[in-house]
Design a protein around this motif. Structure first.
Motif, PDB file in Angstrom:
ATOM      1  N   ASP A  43      56.797  47.878  33.506  1.00 57.38           N
ATOM      2  CA  ASP A  43      57.193  46.959  34.579  1.00 57.38           C
ATOM      3  C   ASP A  43      55.968  46.416  35.313  1.00 57.38           C
ATOM      4  O   ASP A  43      55.917  45.240  35.679  1.00 57.38           O
ATOM      5  CB  ASP A  43      58.126  47.654  35.572  1.00 57.38           C
ATOM      6  CG  ASP A  43      59.509  47.910  34.998  1.00 57.38           C
ATOM      7  OD1 ASP A  43      59.855  47.289  33.969  1.00 57.38           O
ATOM      8  OD2 ASP A  43      60.241  48.731  35.576  1.00 57.38           O
ATOM      9  N   GLY A  44      54.985  47.287  35.524  1.00 61.77           N
ATOM     10  CA  GLY A  44      53.756  46.850  36.186  1.00 61.77           C
ATOM     11  C   GLY A  44      53.022  45.801  35.369  1.00 61.77           C
ATOM     12  O   GLY A  44      52.539  44.802  35.901  1.00 61.77           O
ATOM     13  N   ILE A  45      52.955  46.023  34.056  1.00 66.48           N
ATOM     14  CA  ILE A  45      52.294  45.061  33.174  1.00 66.48           C
ATOM     15  C   ILE A  45      53.060  43.740  33.176  1.00 66.48           C
ATOM     16  O   ILE A  45      52.463  42.658  33.226  1.00 66.48           O
ATOM     17  CB  ILE A  45      52.164  45.637  31.752  1.00 66.48           C
ATOM     18  CG1 ILE A  45      51.151  46.792  31.759  1.00 66.48           C
ATOM     19  CG2 ILE A  45      51.743  44.564  30.754  1.00 66.48           C
ATOM     20  CD1 ILE A  45      51.111  47.585  30.464  1.00 66.48           C
ATOM     21  N   SER A  46      54.375  43.804  33.144  1.00 64.57           N
ATOM     22  CA  SER A  46      55.193  42.585  33.186  1.00 64.57           C
ATOM     23  C   SER A  46      54.979  41.820  34.484  1.00 64.57           C
ATOM     24  O   SER A  46      54.883  40.587  34.483  1.00 64.57           O
ATOM     25  CB  SER A  46      56.674  42.934  33.044  1.00 64.57           C
ATOM     26  OG  SER A  46      56.932  43.475  31.780  1.00 64.57           O
ATOM     27  N   THR A  47      54.902  42.531  35.586  1.00 58.69           N
ATOM     28  CA  THR A  47      54.662  41.895  36.880  1.00 58.69           C
ATOM     29  C   THR A  47      53.296  41.226  36.902  1.00 58.69           C
ATOM     30  O   THR A  47      53.153  40.094  37.382  1.00 58.69           O
ATOM     31  CB  THR A  47      54.784  42.932  38.015  1.00 58.69           C
ATOM     32  OG1 THR A  47      56.090  43.513  37.971  1.00 58.69           O
ATOM     33  CG2 THR A  47      54.542  42.292  39.373  1.00 58.69           C
ATOM     34  N   LEU A  48      52.291  41.919  36.382  1.00 61.40           N
ATOM     35  CA  LEU A  48      50.944  41.345  36.325  1.00 61.40           C
ATOM     36  C   LEU A  48      50.938  40.076  35.478  1.00 61.40           C
ATOM     37  O   LEU A  48      50.333  39.073  35.859  1.00 61.40           O
ATOM     38  CB  LEU A  48      49.962  42.374  35.763  1.00 61.40           C
ATOM     39  CG  LEU A  48      48.517  41.920  35.615  1.00 61.40           C
ATOM     40  CD1 LEU A  48      47.931  41.531  36.965  1.00 61.40           C
ATOM     41  CD2 LEU A  48      47.684  43.010  34.972  1.00 61.40           C
ATOM     42  N   ALA A  49      51.631  40.100  34.350  1.00 65.66           N
ATOM     43  CA  ALA A  49      51.703  38.918  33.486  1.00 65.66           C
ATOM     44  C   ALA A  49      52.375  37.755  34.213  1.00 65.66           C
ATOM     45  O   ALA A  49      51.937  36.605  34.102  1.00 65.66           O
ATOM     46  CB  ALA A  49      52.453  39.250  32.200  1.00 65.66           C
ATOM     47  N   VAL A  51      52.435  37.249  37.463  1.00 70.94           N
ATOM     48  CA  VAL A  51      51.498  36.760  38.491  1.00 70.94           C
ATOM     49  C   VAL A  51      50.446  35.865  37.858  1.00 70.94           C
ATOM     50  O   VAL A  51      50.128  34.790  38.378  1.00 70.94           O
ATOM     51  CB  VAL A  51      50.849  37.954  39.241  1.00 70.94           C
ATOM     52  CG1 VAL A  51      49.674  37.501  40.083  1.00 70.94           C
ATOM     53  CG2 VAL A  51      51.878  38.663  40.104  1.00 70.94           C
ATOM     54  N   LEU A  52      49.899  36.295  36.722  1.00 78.77           N
ATOM     55  CA  LEU A  52      48.882  35.485  36.044  1.00 78.77           C
ATOM     56  C   LEU A  52      49.452  34.151  35.578  1.00 78.77           C
ATOM     57  O   LEU A  52      48.792  33.112  35.689  1.00 78.77           O
ATOM     58  CB  LEU A  52      48.297  36.259  34.858  1.00 78.77           C
ATOM     59  CG  LEU A  52      47.462  37.489  35.215  1.00 78.77           C
ATOM     60  CD1 LEU A  52      47.060  38.245  33.954  1.00 78.77           C
ATOM     61  CD2 LEU A  52      46.244  37.114  36.026  1.00 78.77           C
ATOM     62  N   ALA A  53      50.684  34.170  35.075  1.00 80.48           N
ATOM     63  CA  ALA A  53      51.321  32.917  34.648  1.00 80.48           C
ATOM     64  C   ALA A  53      51.527  31.986  35.833  1.00 80.48           C
ATOM     65  O   ALA A  53      51.309  30.767  35.723  1.00 80.48           O
ATOM     66  CB  ALA A  53      52.649  33.219  33.965  1.00 80.48           C
ATOM     67  N   LEU A  54      51.939  32.541  36.968  1.00 82.87           N
ATOM     68  CA  LEU A  54      52.130  31.729  38.166  1.00 82.87           C
ATOM     69  C   LEU A  54      50.812  31.106  38.617  1.00 82.87           C
ATOM     70  O   LEU A  54      50.758  29.917  38.948  1.00 82.87           O
ATOM     71  CB  LEU A  54      52.726  32.581  39.290  1.00 82.87           C
ATOM     72  CG  LEU A  54      52.939  31.890  40.626  1.00 82.87           C
ATOM     73  CD1 LEU A  54      53.896  30.722  40.484  1.00 82.87           C
ATOM     74  CD2 LEU A  54      53.469  32.882  41.645  1.00 82.87           C
ATOM     75  N   GLU A  55      49.745  31.899  38.624  1.00 80.32           N
ATOM     76  CA  GLU A  55      48.439  31.369  39.013  1.00 80.32           C
ATOM     77  C   GLU A  55      47.992  30.255  38.070  1.00 80.32           C
ATOM     78  O   GLU A  55      47.438  29.249  38.505  1.00 80.32           O
ATOM     79  CB  GLU A  55      47.401  32.491  39.040  1.00 80.32           C
ATOM     80  CG  GLU A  55      47.577  33.445  40.195  1.00 80.32           C
ATOM     81  CD  GLU A  55      46.606  34.614  40.156  1.00 80.32           C
ATOM     82  OE1 GLU A  55      45.861  34.767  39.162  1.00 80.32           O
ATOM     83  OE2 GLU A  55      46.591  35.388  41.133  1.00 80.32           O
TER      84      GLU A  55
END
Length: 93
Positions: A43-49, A51-55
């Motif tokens: 879940d943490g990795i998915s959240t990080l991905a 965030v990166l996509a949003l940026e």
């Protein structure tokens, strides 16, 4: 074999079964904890991905806005230069 000996053997067998069952429950509980930990990491990795996509999308949008501003500025300059060229042509006539 006497009845007392049979009860002792049966009792040892019951203890082993109880210990085995208890060990199985502990193993299952440990696996459940490990599974939960792995799910949390996932879940943490998915959240990080996300965030990166949003940026990345925000950066792309900012670049697009900057390009649109630059294109507008260039269009104004072309119109101005075209007007100047036409004025120069009219002055030579």
């Amino acid at each position: 074999m006497t009845n007392g000996q049979f009860n002792l053997i049966n009792s040892n067998s019951n203890n082993r079964d109880a210990n085995s069952s208890s060990n199985n429950e502990i193993t299952v509980a440990k696996l459940a904890v490990l599974g939960g930990l792995l799910a949390t990491i996932g879940d943490g990795i998915s959240t990080l991905a996300a965030v990166l996509a949003l940026e990345e999308l925000q950066q792309t949008q900012n670049n697009s806005n900057n390009n649109n501003d630059r294109i507008s500025e260039l269009e104004k300059q072309i119109k101005y230069l075209t007007k100047e060229i036409n004025q120069q042509k009219n002055m030579r006539r």
